[in-house]
Design a protein around this motif. Structure first.
Motif, short mmCIF file in Angstrom:
data_model
loop_
_atom_site.label_atom_id
_atom_site.label_comp_id
_atom_site.label_asym_id
_atom_site.label_seq_id
_atom_site.Cartn_x
_atom_site.Cartn_y
_atom_site.Cartn_z
N GLY A 1 0.81 -1.22 0.00
CA GLY A 1 0.00 0.00 0.00
C GLY A 1 0.84 1.27 0.00
O GLY A 1 0.35 2.35 0.32
N GLY A 2 2.10 1.18 -0.35
CA GLY A 2 2.98 2.36 -0.39
C GLY A 2 4.40 1.89 -0.65
O GLY A 2 4.67 0.67 -0.60
N VAL A 3 5.29 2.85 -0.92
CA VAL A 3 6.67 2.47 -1.26
C VAL A 3 7.43 2.06 0.02
O VAL A 3 7.44 2.79 1.00
CB VAL A 3 7.41 3.64 -1.94
CG1 VAL A 3 8.86 3.29 -2.22
CG2 VAL A 3 6.71 4.00 -3.24
N VAL A 4 8.05 0.88 -0.01
CA VAL A 4 8.88 0.41 1.11
C VAL A 4 10.33 0.75 0.74
O VAL A 4 10.89 0.15 -0.18
CB VAL A 4 8.73 -1.11 1.33
CG1 VAL A 4 9.52 -1.58 2.55
CG2 VAL A 4 7.26 -1.50 1.46
N SER B 1 15.29 0.42 -2.81
CA SER B 1 16.72 0.52 -3.15
C SER B 1 17.27 -0.80 -3.68
O SER B 1 18.09 -0.82 -4.59
CB SER B 1 17.55 1.06 -1.99
OG SER B 1 17.02 0.72 -0.77
N ARG B 2 16.79 -1.90 -3.12
CA ARG B 2 17.23 -3.20 -3.65
C ARG B 2 16.82 -3.36 -5.11
O ARG B 2 17.59 -3.86 -5.94
CB ARG B 2 16.60 -4.35 -2.87
CG ARG B 2 17.22 -4.59 -1.54
CD ARG B 2 16.41 -5.64 -0.83
NE ARG B 2 16.74 -5.64 0.57
CZ ARG B 2 17.09 -6.73 1.24
NH1 ARG B 2 17.15 -7.88 0.62
NH2 ARG B 2 17.38 -6.66 2.51
N ALA B 3 15.58 -2.96 -5.41
CA ALA B 3 15.09 -3.11 -6.79
C ALA B 3 15.88 -2.21 -7.74
O ALA B 3 16.20 -2.61 -8.86
CB ALA B 3 13.60 -2.81 -6.85
N HIS B 4 16.23 -0.99 -7.30
CA HIS B 4 17.05 -0.10 -8.15
C HIS B 4 18.37 -0.78 -8.47
O HIS B 4 18.85 -0.75 -9.60
CB HIS B 4 17.34 1.22 -7.43
CG HIS B 4 16.18 2.17 -7.42
ND1 HIS B 4 15.52 2.57 -8.56
CD2 HIS B 4 15.57 2.83 -6.40
CE1 HIS B 4 14.55 3.41 -8.23
NE2 HIS B 4 14.56 3.58 -6.93
N GLN B 5 18.98 -1.37 -7.42
CA GLN B 5 20.28 -2.02 -7.59
C GLN B 5 20.19 -3.13 -8.65
O GLN B 5 21.08 -3.28 -9.47
CB GLN B 5 20.69 -2.61 -6.22
CG GLN B 5 22.11 -3.10 -6.12
CD GLN B 5 23.08 -1.94 -6.09
OE1 GLN B 5 23.65 -1.61 -7.12
NE2 GLN B 5 23.29 -1.33 -4.94
N LYS B 6 19.09 -3.85 -8.62
CA LYS B 6 18.90 -4.96 -9.55
C LYS B 6 18.60 -4.45 -10.96
O LYS B 6 19.07 -5.02 -11.95
CB LYS B 6 17.71 -5.79 -9.03
CG LYS B 6 17.57 -7.13 -9.65
CD LYS B 6 16.54 -7.94 -8.89
CE LYS B 6 15.79 -8.81 -9.86
NZ LYS B 6 14.46 -9.14 -9.43
N ASN B 7 17.83 -3.35 -11.04
CA ASN B 7 17.33 -2.91 -12.36
C ASN B 7 18.28 -2.00 -13.13
O ASN B 7 18.19 -1.90 -14.35
CB ASN B 7 16.02 -2.12 -12.18
CG ASN B 7 14.89 -2.99 -11.66
OD1 ASN B 7 14.93 -4.21 -11.83
ND2 ASN B 7 13.91 -2.38 -11.02
N ILE B 8 19.15 -1.31 -12.42
CA ILE B 8 19.83 -0.17 -13.07
C ILE B 8 20.65 -0.58 -14.30
O ILE B 8 20.55 0.07 -15.35
CB ILE B 8 20.63 0.68 -12.06
CG1 ILE B 8 21.10 1.96 -12.75
CG2 ILE B 8 21.81 -0.04 -11.45
CD1 ILE B 8 20.62 3.20 -12.11
#
Ligand code: KG4
Ligand code: ZN
Length: 345
Positions: free
Chosen positions: A41-44, A49-56
């Motif tokens: 229900g909102g940004v955790v 930050s983990r997802a940014h690390q994976k996606n960048i």
């Protein structure tokens, strides 16, 4: 002369985005949003930050591929320094530094709010870019600002929210209605099938140009709780009407101050920016003033409303033209007031 190609990185919240811009022309603008936050229900922040690390790295690769650009063609790296979530900003900042070092090109920090506003200068964002000065209603999930834009690097905040941002007002009232995060675009869609005059919610009484949305949230919460006691299916049976009525209230609150600011400063040239500028009711409310009050209006193309790296690359381009480069020891800023950009040149 060949126009410089700049790579921009946006990672202030939950979108990992990378764009390439040549002059004012966007060559690619690739984003991955993180569905993981929906169930919370909102940004955790930690998950973001983990997802940014994976996606960048994949997003950079895809952006280069779409633009058909080689790394050697890039003359500078722009990145969002803030404001935003510290963990998310750190990923973008660290990656931008490494890339700038490996390509031996300058690094350029960008203020996220300035980027939302200057997205209007991207080629094709509008039929033509706004002239100066203009008033920009900047409305997103984290910010609600009325800004007098005198120049690219001369902006004055006329008013801002004292509590929740307009996007938060959508997201939090949407959560009360049981909608997924982010609720803003869902309510926008639902509202099209509803009657905006079905229900009425409290409006803040605040002097000057500041905003407040926390009263609306409480008013919706109490109203829904009361109605659910009488009829447990109340929300389910009234989603379009509730969405339309809440949306009308948010848009009315935004427009009252915007109109006042236009009058007081005598600047009938108006732009909207940020995620909530994608809202169809807000866009038509601004459009109406074009005819009723003679405003010159600027509604950005949808891809440049919510967080995107093209707007970051756009500001980086303007800074590159002025040789405004950052040191490799630059650190992100979770708080980065918009008026501080005036000191940067
Ligand atoms: O600018 P943005 O992508 O991120 C921040 O910098 O915060 O804005 C995200 C916000 C969210 O609150 C989302 O619900 C809202 O923009 N939003 C909308 C719409 N599209 C996005 N709110 C109302 N109607 C929309 N169509
Ligand atoms: Zn934003």
């Amino acid at each position: 002369m060949k126009k410089p190609i700049i790579l921009g990185i946006e990672s202030s919240c939950d979108d990992t985005s990378v764009a390439l811009i040549r002059g004012r022309e966007v060559l690619s603008n690739i984003s991955t949003s993180q569905d993981i936050h929906m169930e919370y229900g909102g940004v955790v922040p930690e998950l973001a930050s983990r997802a940014h690390q994976k996606n960048i790295i994949p997003v950079v690769g895809l952006s280069l591929q779409r633009a058909n650009i080689q790394q050697k063609d890039i003359v500078a790296i722009g990145f969002t320094r803030g404001p935003g979530l510290m963990g998310s900003l750190l990923v973008g900042c660290s990656f931008a530094k490494s890339l700038a070092m490996s390509l031996s090109v300058p690094l350029i920090e960008v203020n996220h709010l300035q980027a939302h506003i200057l997205a209007h200068f991207i080629e094709g964002a509008n039929a033509s870019p706004p002239g100066f000065p203009f008033i920009c209603l900047t409305v997103s999930g984290g910010h609600t600002l009325l800004v007098l834009v005198r120049e690219y690097f001369d902006m004055e905040i006329l008013g801002q929210t004292l509590d929740d941002a307009a996007g938060e007002a959508f997201d939090k009232t949407g959560k009360i209605l049981g909608l997924d995060y982010p609720a803003g675009p869902i309510m926008d869609k639902l509202a099209k099938e509803g009657d905006e005059n079905s229900f009425s919610f409290s409006r803040p009484k605040i002097d000057g140009f500041d905003y407040s949305f926390s009263g609306l949230k409480t008013s919706v919460l109490y109203f829904v709780q009361r109605e659910m006691q009488k009829n447990p299916d109340f929300v389910k049976g009234n989603l379009p009407n509730l969405s339309a009525s809440i949306q009308k209230c948010i848009v009315d609150i935004l427009m009252v101050k915007l109109e006042k600011a236009v009058m007081k400063y005598g600047v009938p040239r108006v732009a909207i920016a940020g995620g909530v500028s994608a809202n169809s009711a807000l866009r038509s409310a601004v459009e109406k003033r074009k005819y009723s009050l003679g405003w010159e209006i600027y509604l950005p193309k949808f891809e440049y409303t919510t967080d995107n790296a093209a707007m970051v690359a756009m500001v980086a381009q303007l800074k590159y033209e002025r040789s405004l480069f950052s040191s490799l020891s630059v650190t992100p800023r979770a708080r980065y007031p918009l008026n501080e950009i005036n000191l940067e040149i």
